[in-house]
Scaffold this motif. Structure first.
Motif, mmCIF file in Angstrom:
data_model
loop_
_atom_site.group_PDB
_atom_site.id
_atom_site.type_symbol
_atom_site.label_atom_id
_atom_site.label_comp_id
_atom_site.label_asym_id
_atom_site.label_seq_id
_atom_site.Cartn_x
_atom_site.Cartn_y
_atom_site.Cartn_z
ATOM 1 N N ARG A 48 -5.315 7.490 2.351
ATOM 2 C CA ARG A 48 -4.343 7.528 1.248
ATOM 3 C C ARG A 48 -2.947 7.335 1.815
ATOM 4 O O ARG A 48 -2.608 7.865 2.855
ATOM 5 C CB ARG A 48 -4.399 8.868 0.521
ATOM 6 C CG ARG A 48 -5.759 9.183 -0.035
ATOM 7 C CD ARG A 48 -5.996 8.399 -1.277
ATOM 8 N NE ARG A 48 -7.308 8.766 -1.816
ATOM 9 C CZ ARG A 48 -7.950 8.046 -2.659
ATOM 10 N NH1 ARG A 48 -7.432 6.918 -3.072
ATOM 11 N NH2 ARG A 48 -9.117 8.415 -3.107
ATOM 12 N N VAL A 49 -2.133 6.599 1.118
ATOM 13 C CA VAL A 49 -0.771 6.334 1.562
ATOM 14 C C VAL A 49 0.178 6.853 0.491
ATOM 15 O O VAL A 49 0.056 6.504 -0.679
ATOM 16 C CB VAL A 49 -0.543 4.822 1.783
ATOM 17 C CG1 VAL A 49 0.897 4.545 2.166
ATOM 18 C CG2 VAL A 49 -1.498 4.300 2.834
ATOM 19 N N ASP A 50 1.089 7.716 0.902
ATOM 20 C CA ASP A 50 2.127 8.164 -0.020
ATOM 21 C C ASP A 50 3.203 7.092 -0.080
ATOM 22 O O ASP A 50 3.761 6.709 0.944
ATOM 23 C CB ASP A 50 2.736 9.488 0.448
ATOM 24 C CG ASP A 50 1.736 10.627 0.363
ATOM 25 O OD1 ASP A 50 0.852 10.571 -0.503
ATOM 26 O OD2 ASP A 50 1.844 11.567 1.172
ATOM 27 N N ARG A 51 3.500 6.648 -1.261
ATOM 28 C CA ARG A 51 4.493 5.589 -1.407
ATOM 29 C C ARG A 51 5.796 6.168 -1.922
ATOM 30 O O ARG A 51 5.813 6.920 -2.890
ATOM 31 C CB ARG A 51 3.981 4.516 -2.345
ATOM 32 C CG ARG A 51 2.718 3.867 -1.808
ATOM 33 C CD ARG A 51 2.307 2.700 -2.659
ATOM 34 N NE ARG A 51 1.011 2.224 -2.185
ATOM 35 C CZ ARG A 51 0.869 1.090 -1.534
ATOM 36 N NH1 ARG A 51 1.895 0.327 -1.293
ATOM 37 N NH2 ARG A 51 -0.327 0.704 -1.136
ATOM 38 N N HIS A 52 6.856 5.836 -1.238
ATOM 39 C CA HIS A 52 8.192 6.267 -1.635
ATOM 40 C C HIS A 52 9.021 5.018 -1.921
ATOM 41 O O HIS A 52 8.937 4.032 -1.194
ATOM 42 C CB HIS A 52 8.850 7.080 -0.510
ATOM 43 C CG HIS A 52 8.069 8.301 -0.147
ATOM 44 N ND1 HIS A 52 8.030 9.415 -0.941
ATOM 45 C CD2 HIS A 52 7.282 8.583 0.918
ATOM 46 C CE1 HIS A 52 7.260 10.328 -0.380
ATOM 47 N NE2 HIS A 52 6.788 9.839 0.745
ATOM 48 N N PRO A 53 9.849 5.091 -2.953
ATOM 49 C CA PRO A 53 10.663 3.909 -3.244
ATOM 50 C C PRO A 53 11.637 3.640 -2.102
ATOM 51 O O PRO A 53 12.183 4.563 -1.505
ATOM 52 C CB PRO A 53 11.392 4.278 -4.528
ATOM 53 C CG PRO A 53 11.316 5.757 -4.617
ATOM 54 C CD PRO A 53 10.078 6.175 -3.879
ATOM 55 N N ALA A 54 11.841 2.395 -1.814
ATOM 56 C CA ALA A 54 12.743 2.009 -0.741
ATOM 57 C C ALA A 54 14.190 2.172 -1.194
ATOM 58 O O ALA A 54 14.531 1.893 -2.337
ATOM 59 C CB ALA A 54 12.493 0.568 -0.332
#
Length: 76
Positions: A48-54
């Protein structure tokens, strides 16, 4: 003579389209019906990859002067 040759080409093209469609349908049935359990296990085991806005960077003009600075704000 030309009409018969044109009809033959149209039938050949139709047969090719039907074969391609049948192959695509068979592949979909195979993946969703036969291999669904094993593919589901592979997906569940994937990391699983936690995605954060750039964040946005600073924009500079040709002379190197800052035109826009990226700042984070809280939205209410």
């Amino acid at each position: 003579m030309k009409d018969k040759q044109a009809n033959r080409r149209i039938r050949l093209l139709l047969a090719i389209f039907v074969l391609v469609f049948a192959g695509t349908l068979a592949r979909a049935v195979w993946l969703q019906g036969v291999r669904a359990a094993s593919l589901g296990r592979c997906g569940a085991a994937a990391p699983r990859v936690d995605r954060h806005p750039a964040g946005r960077g600073t924009i500079y003009d040709a002379a190197g002067v800052q035109l826009a600075i990226g700042e984070t704000t809280t939205t209410v």
